[in-house]
Design a protein around this motif. Structure first.
Motif, PDB file in Angstrom:
ATOM      1  N   GLY A  88       0.807  -1.215   0.000  1.00  0.00           N
ATOM      2  CA  GLY A  88       0.000   0.000   0.000  1.00  0.00           C
ATOM      3  C   GLY A  88       0.840   1.265   0.000  1.00  0.00           C
ATOM      4  N   GLY A  89       2.159   1.106   0.043  1.00  0.00           N
ATOM      5  CA  GLY A  89       3.072   2.246   0.045  1.00  0.00           C
ATOM      6  C   GLY A  89       3.227   2.849  -1.341  1.00  0.00           C
ATOM      7  N   MET A  90       4.180   3.762  -1.447  1.00  0.00           N
ATOM      8  CA  MET A  90       4.407   4.484  -2.696  1.00  0.00           C
ATOM      9  C   MET A  90       5.878   4.399  -3.072  1.00  0.00           C
ATOM     10  SD  MET A  90       2.310   7.922  -1.656  1.00  0.00           S
ATOM     11  CE  MET A  90       1.491   8.405  -3.156  1.00  0.00           C
ATOM     12  N   ILE A  91       6.127   4.234  -4.375  1.00  0.00           N
ATOM     13  CA  ILE A  91       7.492   4.243  -4.891  1.00  0.00           C
ATOM     14  C   ILE A  91       7.563   5.277  -6.009  1.00  0.00           C
ATOM     15  CG2 ILE A  91       9.332   2.936  -6.019  1.00  0.00           C
ATOM     16  CD1 ILE A  91       8.205   0.399  -4.731  1.00  0.00           C
ATOM     17  N   PHE A  92       8.502   6.223  -5.860  1.00  0.00           N
ATOM     18  CA  PHE A  92       8.750   7.251  -6.854  1.00  0.00           C
ATOM     19  C   PHE A  92      10.061   6.895  -7.542  1.00  0.00           C
ATOM     20  CE2 PHE A  92       5.980   9.035  -3.742  1.00  0.00           C
ATOM     21  CZ  PHE A  92       5.131   9.890  -4.437  1.00  0.00           C
ATOM     22  N   VAL A  93      10.006   6.666  -8.851  1.00  0.00           N
ATOM     23  CA  VAL A  93      11.153   6.186  -9.619  1.00  0.00           C
ATOM     24  C   VAL A  93      11.663   7.293 -10.538  1.00  0.00           C
ATOM     25  CG1 VAL A  93      11.921   4.482 -11.325  1.00  0.00           C
ATOM     26  CG2 VAL A  93      10.252   3.826  -9.569  1.00  0.00           C
ATOM     27  N   GLU A  94      12.960   7.571 -10.474  1.00  0.00           N
ATOM     28  CA  GLU A  94      13.598   8.538 -11.368  1.00  0.00           C
ATOM     29  C   GLU A  94      13.787   7.845 -12.715  1.00  0.00           C
ATOM     30  OE1 GLU A  94      14.976  10.038 -13.500  1.00  0.00           O
ATOM     31  OE2 GLU A  94      16.321  11.602 -12.899  1.00  0.00           O
ATOM     32  N   SER A  95      12.788   7.974 -13.583  1.00  0.00           N
ATOM     33  CA  SER A  95      12.756   7.180 -14.817  1.00  0.00           C
ATOM     34  C   SER A  95      13.726   7.665 -15.890  1.00  0.00           C
ATOM     35  CB  SER A  95      11.332   7.113 -15.365  1.00  0.00           C
ATOM     36  OG  SER A  95      10.846   8.399 -15.683  1.00  0.00           O
ATOM     37  N   SER A  96      14.373   8.804 -15.707  1.00  0.00           N
ATOM     38  CA  SER A  96      15.431   9.202 -16.644  1.00  0.00           C
ATOM     39  C   SER A  96      16.649   8.303 -16.472  1.00  0.00           C
ATOM     40  CB  SER A  96      15.884  10.649 -16.388  1.00  0.00           C
ATOM     41  OG  SER A  96      14.868  11.565 -16.667  1.00  0.00           O
ATOM     42  N   LEU A  97      16.834   7.776 -15.268  1.00  0.00           N
ATOM     43  CA  LEU A  97      18.013   6.973 -14.946  1.00  0.00           C
ATOM     44  C   LEU A  97      17.701   5.505 -14.699  1.00  0.00           C
ATOM     45  CD1 LEU A  97      19.747   9.448 -12.451  1.00  0.00           C
ATOM     46  CD2 LEU A  97      20.080   9.244 -14.925  1.00  0.00           C
ATOM     47  N   ILE A  98      16.433   5.183 -14.511  1.00  0.00           N
ATOM     48  CA  ILE A  98      16.040   3.802 -14.200  1.00  0.00           C
ATOM     49  C   ILE A  98      15.110   3.313 -15.306  1.00  0.00           C
ATOM     50  CG2 ILE A  98      14.919   2.262 -12.545  1.00  0.00           C
ATOM     51  CD1 ILE A  98      15.522   4.403 -10.375  1.00  0.00           C
ATOM     52  N   ALA A  99      15.573   2.327 -16.059  1.00  0.00           N
ATOM     53  CA  ALA A  99      14.789   1.834 -17.198  1.00  0.00           C
ATOM     54  C   ALA A  99      13.764   0.781 -16.789  1.00  0.00           C
ATOM     55  CB  ALA A  99      15.725   1.260 -18.259  1.00  0.00           C
ATOM     56  N   ARG A 100      14.043   0.027 -15.747  1.00  0.00           N
ATOM     57  CA  ARG A 100      13.142  -1.072 -15.408  1.00  0.00           C
ATOM     58  C   ARG A 100      11.909  -0.579 -14.643  1.00  0.00           C
ATOM     59  NH1 ARG A 100      12.441  -3.436 -10.447  1.00  0.00           N
ATOM     60  NH2 ARG A 100      14.024  -3.151  -8.836  1.00  0.00           N
ATOM     61  N   LYS A 101      10.879  -1.399 -14.700  1.00  0.00           N
ATOM     62  CA  LYS A 101       9.642  -1.105 -13.999  1.00  0.00           C
ATOM     63  C   LYS A 101       9.655  -1.793 -12.632  1.00  0.00           C
ATOM     64  CE  LYS A 101       7.874   1.182 -17.412  1.00  0.00           C
ATOM     65  NZ  LYS A 101       7.937   2.615 -17.368  1.00  0.00           N
ATOM     66  N   VAL A 102       8.868  -1.262 -11.738  1.00  0.00           N
ATOM     67  CA  VAL A 102       8.710  -1.866 -10.418  1.00  0.00           C
ATOM     68  C   VAL A 102       7.930  -3.160 -10.592  1.00  0.00           C
ATOM     69  CG1 VAL A 102       7.586  -1.566  -8.166  1.00  0.00           C
ATOM     70  CG2 VAL A 102       8.842   0.334  -9.212  1.00  0.00           C
ATOM     71  N   ALA A 103       8.423  -4.227  -9.974  1.00  0.00           N
ATOM     72  CA  ALA A 103       7.806  -5.544 -10.125  1.00  0.00           C
ATOM     73  C   ALA A 103       6.556  -5.706  -9.257  1.00  0.00           C
ATOM     74  CB  ALA A 103       8.819  -6.638  -9.785  1.00  0.00           C
ATOM     75  N   ARG A 104       6.481  -4.984  -8.184  1.00  0.00           N
ATOM     76  CA  ARG A 104       5.370  -5.157  -7.240  1.00  0.00           C
ATOM     77  C   ARG A 104       4.073  -4.556  -7.767  1.00  0.00           C
ATOM     78  NH1 ARG A 104       7.309  -3.381  -1.449  1.00  0.00           N
ATOM     79  NH2 ARG A 104       5.147  -3.936  -1.066  1.00  0.00           N
ATOM     80  N   THR A 105       2.971  -5.181  -7.353  1.00  0.00           N
ATOM     81  CA  THR A 105       1.653  -4.685  -7.744  1.00  0.00           C
ATOM     82  C   THR A 105       0.862  -4.178  -6.544  1.00  0.00           C
ATOM     83  OG1 THR A 105       0.730  -6.912  -7.566  1.00  0.00           O
ATOM     84  CG2 THR A 105       1.518  -6.212  -9.742  1.00  0.00           C
ATOM     85  N   ASP A 106       1.451  -4.273  -5.348  1.00  0.00           N
ATOM     86  CA  ASP A 106       0.739  -3.885  -4.130  1.00  0.00           C
ATOM     87  C   ASP A 106       1.152  -2.508  -3.614  1.00  0.00           C
ATOM     88  OD1 ASP A 106       3.292  -4.638  -3.359  1.00  0.00           O
ATOM     89  OD2 ASP A 106       2.640  -5.633  -1.518  1.00  0.00           O
ATOM     90  N   VAL A 107       1.798  -1.710  -4.480  1.00  0.00           N
ATOM     91  CA  VAL A 107       2.208  -0.355  -4.137  1.00  0.00           C
ATOM     92  C   VAL A 107       1.826   0.583  -5.280  1.00  0.00           C
ATOM     93  CG1 VAL A 107       4.152  -1.052  -2.648  1.00  0.00           C
ATOM     94  CG2 VAL A 107       4.539  -0.714  -5.093  1.00  0.00           C
ATOM     95  N   SER A 108       1.717   1.869  -4.974  1.00  0.00           N
ATOM     96  CA  SER A 108       1.495   2.878  -6.014  1.00  0.00           C
ATOM     97  C   SER A 108       2.860   3.298  -6.534  1.00  0.00           C
ATOM     98  CB  SER A 108       0.766   4.091  -5.443  1.00  0.00           C
ATOM     99  OG  SER A 108      -0.514   3.725  -4.972  1.00  0.00           O
ATOM    100  N   VAL A 109       2.997   3.339  -7.855  1.00  0.00           N
ATOM    101  CA  VAL A 109       4.288   3.660  -8.456  1.00  0.00           C
ATOM    102  C   VAL A 109       4.146   4.878  -9.355  1.00  0.00           C
ATOM    103  CG1 VAL A 109       6.198   2.799  -9.859  1.00  0.00           C
ATOM    104  CG2 VAL A 109       4.913   1.211  -8.415  1.00  0.00           C
ATOM    105  N   PHE A 110       5.129   5.770  -9.252  1.00  0.00           N
ATOM    106  CA  PHE A 110       5.161   6.977 -10.063  1.00  0.00           C
ATOM    107  C   PHE A 110       6.517   7.036 -10.759  1.00  0.00           C
ATOM    108  CE2 PHE A 110       2.511   7.581  -6.387  1.00  0.00           C
ATOM    109  CZ  PHE A 110       1.318   8.028  -6.940  1.00  0.00           C
ATOM    110  N   TYR A 111       6.483   7.119 -12.081  1.00  0.00           N
ATOM    111  CA  TYR A 111       7.707   7.224 -12.875  1.00  0.00           C
ATOM    112  C   TYR A 111       7.868   8.678 -13.295  1.00  0.00           C
ATOM    113  CZ  TYR A 111       7.284   2.169 -12.998  1.00  0.00           C
ATOM    114  OH  TYR A 111       7.180   0.848 -12.638  1.00  0.00           O
TER     115      TYR A 111
END
Length: 177
Positions: A88-111
């Motif tokens: 239920g947490g949140m992950i903020f991904v710096e997508s300019s530097l990180i190409a892969r996607k977050v594998a988890r489906t139980d968190v909110s993800v922002f690229y």
């Protein structure tokens, strides 16, 4: 309400500065908090992370082992901390530097392509504050208030000319959809 935030990246990305900003913002909002920086001996280019706890109650320990929010500024940080984020947490991904996607489906993800956005606004070293801007928009634990006052606490008087560009970077992250 207690929110544990972990900001992680490498030295020179402003990880500690972003954490300090959130801590001062919490102070200005009369929150209980903890700010715990951690970095390797290399500093610039080495590992860096910062734990920030914002709470309505006293904070018993500054250690964040199960963050509610993760800001991952580089791939090693995402690899290391992704599975530690609470469901239920949140992950903020710096997508300019990180190409892969977050594998988890139980968190909110922002690229957020923060480095790219920072370059576009003429502030290439402020990807950290672009990420903070997006956090301010998406996370209920932090508000959009007291931004300039908190920045004035962390931007030294010697660099007062950087206040406006930091505000611009935060706004760019806040506006990013």
């Amino acid at each position: 309400m207690t929110t544990q935030i972990l900001i992680a990246g490498f030295g020179g990305q402003g990880v500690l500065f972003a954490g300090k900003f959130l801590a001062y913002k919490g102070l200005l909002e009369d929150r209980h908090l903890s700010w715990l920086p951690s970095y390797g001996p290399e500093m610039r280019g080495g590992t860096a992370n910062c734990s920030v706890i914002l709470s309505d109650e006293n904070v018993g320990s500054p250690i964040v082992s199960k963050p509610d929010v993760l800001i991952a500024m580089n791939l090693p940080s995402l690899d290391k901390y992704e599975n530690d984020v609470v469901p239920g947490g949140m992950i903020f991904v710096e997508s300019s530097l990180i190409a892969r996607k977050v594998a988890r489906t139980d968190v909110s993800v922002f690229y957020i392509p923060a480095t790219q956005i920072a370059k576009e606004i003429g502030a290439p070293s402020l990807a950290n504050m672009v990420m903070v801007g997006k956090l301010l928009r998406e996370c209920d634990a932090v508000t959009g208030e007291n931004i300039e006052a908190a920045l004035k606490k962390v931007v030294s008087a010697r660099h007062a000319d950087k206040l406006a560009v930091n505000m611009k970077a935060i706004d760019a992250g806040y506006q990013y959809t």
